[in-house]
Every structure is written in structure tokens, then in C-alpha cells.
Design an enzyme around this catalytic site. Structure first.
Site, short mmCIF file in Angstrom:
data_model
loop_
_atom_site.label_atom_id
_atom_site.label_comp_id
_atom_site.label_asym_id
_atom_site.label_seq_id
_atom_site.Cartn_x
_atom_site.Cartn_y
_atom_site.Cartn_z
N THR A 1 -18.43 16.07 -33.45
CA THR A 1 -18.79 16.94 -32.34
C THR A 1 -19.37 18.30 -32.74
OG1 THR A 1 -16.49 17.70 -32.24
CG2 THR A 1 -17.14 15.91 -30.75
N GLU A 2 -19.12 18.79 -33.93
CA GLU A 2 -19.51 20.17 -34.26
C GLU A 2 -19.95 20.25 -35.72
OE1 GLU A 2 -16.61 23.06 -32.95
OE2 GLU A 2 -16.02 21.82 -31.24
#
Length: 374
Positions: free
Chosen positions: A275-276
Site C-alpha cells: 500500500t505505501e
């Protein structure tokens, strides 16, 4: 790394002579940094694997930033504007403008959009934990406020946001604790996590609901995250997936650690997303607040090569797990701006992404797209 030799032929951030049609398509149409649009982008190379996303701010969906975004990404996540503090700054007031702008861009360009994040111990806004006299609210009041927030935000973007980070970073960094000490835990109790997922499911039954955390690959914390997720699944909490924050570096995680974590989380029947994603040039030293004596923030050829090799390994693993991963999202668009320029060392320049400060593809970009179809 199978393509390491190719990297030695790369100079000035742009590949030299290429022999195949596919490789030529990877080159920028305009090489001067003024127009980053390409004939083929990350999303196209990975169309048979997973969506490729990027974290955005309101100004990212304007001008040349928007051009780069549309050329390479088919998913995006608001970096900050949907967190509770920015979007719900007071009990009876919401600030929709910034989030609405990003959501409208997603709809206009048919981009997938993730929501980030509904319940987090940071950027929550003090009002949510206090009454009008500044005293701590009780469990039922806080549950009501949580539900109102989730109902309002999730319902507003129903049909636009396909997945939500419902609870963010609830696992403690202390190996002797499971859950992080926070006002959510103190006031509501351990079931604040389950309640958040229940409220989100009710607000949008079609949205995918994720738990999201950092250091989720590190064995010790990985095992505690797994324990919590397993409990949620076994107790029929409406959770669909786990988000692995890919705030990694040229120092790790190892390939073995990454594969083990993907195996463990997917064994629970959960979807998994990175996600990041960014790859720092520095080891993670949370308490460091200034450059050390003799330390430089120059992006040297040696560091560039190490970053290239790290990205190559990560994406090789990602491709191997295409049946598990439902998305990979970079945390910011280019080295022009990264949150790592400010944390943990304010003003220490980092270069953690695939595009440089002029929006040109870096050597690591070509390594990530230069693979044979499995």
C-alpha cells in the site's frame, strides 16, 4: 539480479540504445522533463499482474503531475486528505473539498481509488476523544462518533472508492504488547477494530475492507499482525484484506522475509496489497533527527545501483505472487516530493521512488519494467 548488467549501460537516467520494440516504447516521448507522458507506462507493463497505484495530494491531479500519474498509474490513494483530522476537523464539520477533487479526478479518468484511512491513532483530531468540557468521552460516545465518521465518509464516496484502509497501524511496536496504546484502545477496548470494520461494511457493503500497517514483513511484528488478523477472521469480522506498507529501504526486507509474509497473510484467505511503497536510501532510525557527522544526502551511483537491485527483487517477488496481490501502490509520485524528505530527518533529501525530481524515469524504473512475461 538478472538485469543488473543492463543497469551498467544506463547513463543520465535514460537508457541508451535499445533493440526491441517493447523497450523503445518505454522511453519518454519528450526527454526534457517538461512532458512525462509515455507510450507505455507501469500500469501497462503490469496489466496482467495487478493495478499500480500512487499516493496523491490535491495538486497531484493538476498539470504535469497529472500527466505523469495518468501515464503510469491506474489506481491512487489520497495521502492525507481523507484521514480523520483533515476531512473531519470538528465534530459537526467536514472538509470535503480536497477529497472531492481527487475523487472527481478518479471518476473522470476511470482510475481505481483506495480510501486512507478511517481509524488511526494519529491525525484523528482531539475533538473525537473529548467532550465540550475537554474531558475524555466514554466508550458509547466514542463508538457513536466513530460510526458517524465512517458512515459519513464511506457513504459519500460509495461507488468511487473500491477499498478502504479501515484501521491503520493498530499493532504495537513493543514486542511485549499486541495492540498499540491509543485513545481508541483505552476508551473503547480491543473491539474498536472489529467495530470499525462492522461500521464500514454497513456503510458500503461492496467496498473491500483492509487492515493496514508498517513493518508488516519484519518477523516479530509480522507474527503479531498475523495473530490479530487470524482472530478477526475466526470471529467473522468483515475484513477482506491486509495492506503491507512498503516503507522499505536498500537494507531490507530480505526476499525470504517478503515471501514468508505474503504466504502467511494470504493463508488466512485475505487479499494482500502493497500500500505505501518507497525504497529509502537510509536505514530506518526513527529517533534520528539530523544528519550524522559525515553523512550526505547525495544520490550517488552506488546508492542508485543498490536501490535498483532492491526494486528489482521486490517486483520479481510481486510478480510471483500475482494471484495473491490485488494492488501495489507507491507512496508519492516522484523524488520531487516524498514524505521521507521530512521524516525522520527534516530536510534530509531522500530519493525513494521510480521517477526523479524532473519526472524522468530513473534506472530502477527500467529494471522494474524489464522482465519477461511469466
Amino acid at each position: 539480479m538478472k538485469n543488473a548488467a543492463l543497469a551498467l549501460l544506463i547513463t543520465g537516467g535514460v537508457l541508451g540504445c535499445k533493440s526491441t520494440t517493447e523497450e523503445k516504447e518505454a522511453e519518454p516521448v519528450v526527454q526534457n522533463g517538461q512532458n512525462a507522458t509515455q507510450q507505455k507506462g507501469l500500469k501497462d507493463y503490469y496489466k496482467d499482474y495487478f493495478p499500480v497505484g500512487v499516493a496523491v495530494a490535491p495538486n497531484t491531479v493538476e498539470g504535469e503531475s497529472a500527466e505523469l500519474l495518468l501515464a503510469h498509474f491506474n489506481s491512487m490513494t489520497p495521502e492525507n486528505v481523507m484521514k480523520m483530522g483533515p476531512i473531519h476537523p470538528e465534530k459537526n464539520r467536514f472538509h470535503w473539498e480536497d477529497a472531492d477533487k481527487i475523487a472527481a479526478f478518479a471518476r473522470e479518468h476511470d482510475l481505481k481509488m483506495r480510501g486512507h484511512a478511517l481509524v488511526w491513532h494519529q491525525q484523528a483530531g482531539d475533538w473525537i476523544f473529548e467532550d465540550e468540557n475537554g474531558k475524555q468521552v466514554d466508550r458509547e460516545e466514542l463508538l457513536g462518533r466513530m460510526k458517524t465518521h465512517i458512515d459519513s465518509v464511506v457513504s459519500r464516496y460509495k461507488g468511487t472508492i473500491y477499498a478502504w484502509d479501515v484501521v491503520n497501524e493498530a499493532i504495537s511496536d513493543n514486542p511485549d504488547e499486541l495492540l498499540r496504546k491509543s485513545a481508541w484502545l483505552e476508551i473503547i477496548g480491543e473491539d474498536f477494530i472489529a467495530k470499525a470494520f462492522e461500521y464500514a461494511r454497513a456503510a458500503d457493503p461492496d467496498a473491500k475492507l483492509y487492515y493496514n500497517d508498517y513493518n508488516a514483513i519484519i518477523p516479530e511484528k509480522r507474527d503479531r499482525i498475523y495473530k490479530m488478523l487470524k482472530s478477526l477472521v475466526e470471529n467473522d469480522v468483515p475484513i477482506d484484506g491486509v495492506g503491507i506498507q512498503g516503507h522499505w529501504s536498500i537494507f531490507g526486507p530480505s526476499e525470504e522475509e517478503l515471501r514468508k509474509a505474503l504466504d502467511m497473510y494470504s493463508s488466512l484467505g485475505l487479499e494482500v496489497q502493497i500500500t505505501e511503497l518507497d525504497v529509502s536510501l537510509y536505514p530506518w532510525e526513527k529517533d534520528q533527527r539530523e544528519l550524522k557527522p559525515g553523512e550526505s544526502d547525495e544520490f550517488t551511483p552506488e546508492l542508485e545501483q543498490k536501490q535498483l537491485e532492491a526494486y528489482d527483487m521486490f517486483f520479481e517477488v510481486f510478480r510471483d505472487y500475482k494471484d495473491v496481490l490485488t494492488g501495489v501502490t507507491f507512496w508519492n509520485l516522484s523524488d520531487r516530493y516524498s514524505w521521507l524528505d521530512h521524516y525522520p530527518v527534516e530536510g534530509r533529501k531522500n530519493y525513494p521512488l521510480l521517477f526523479d525530481e524532473e519526472f524522468k524515469p530513473k534506472n530502477a524504473y527500467y529494471e522494474v519494467i524489464n522482465f519477461e512475461e511469466e
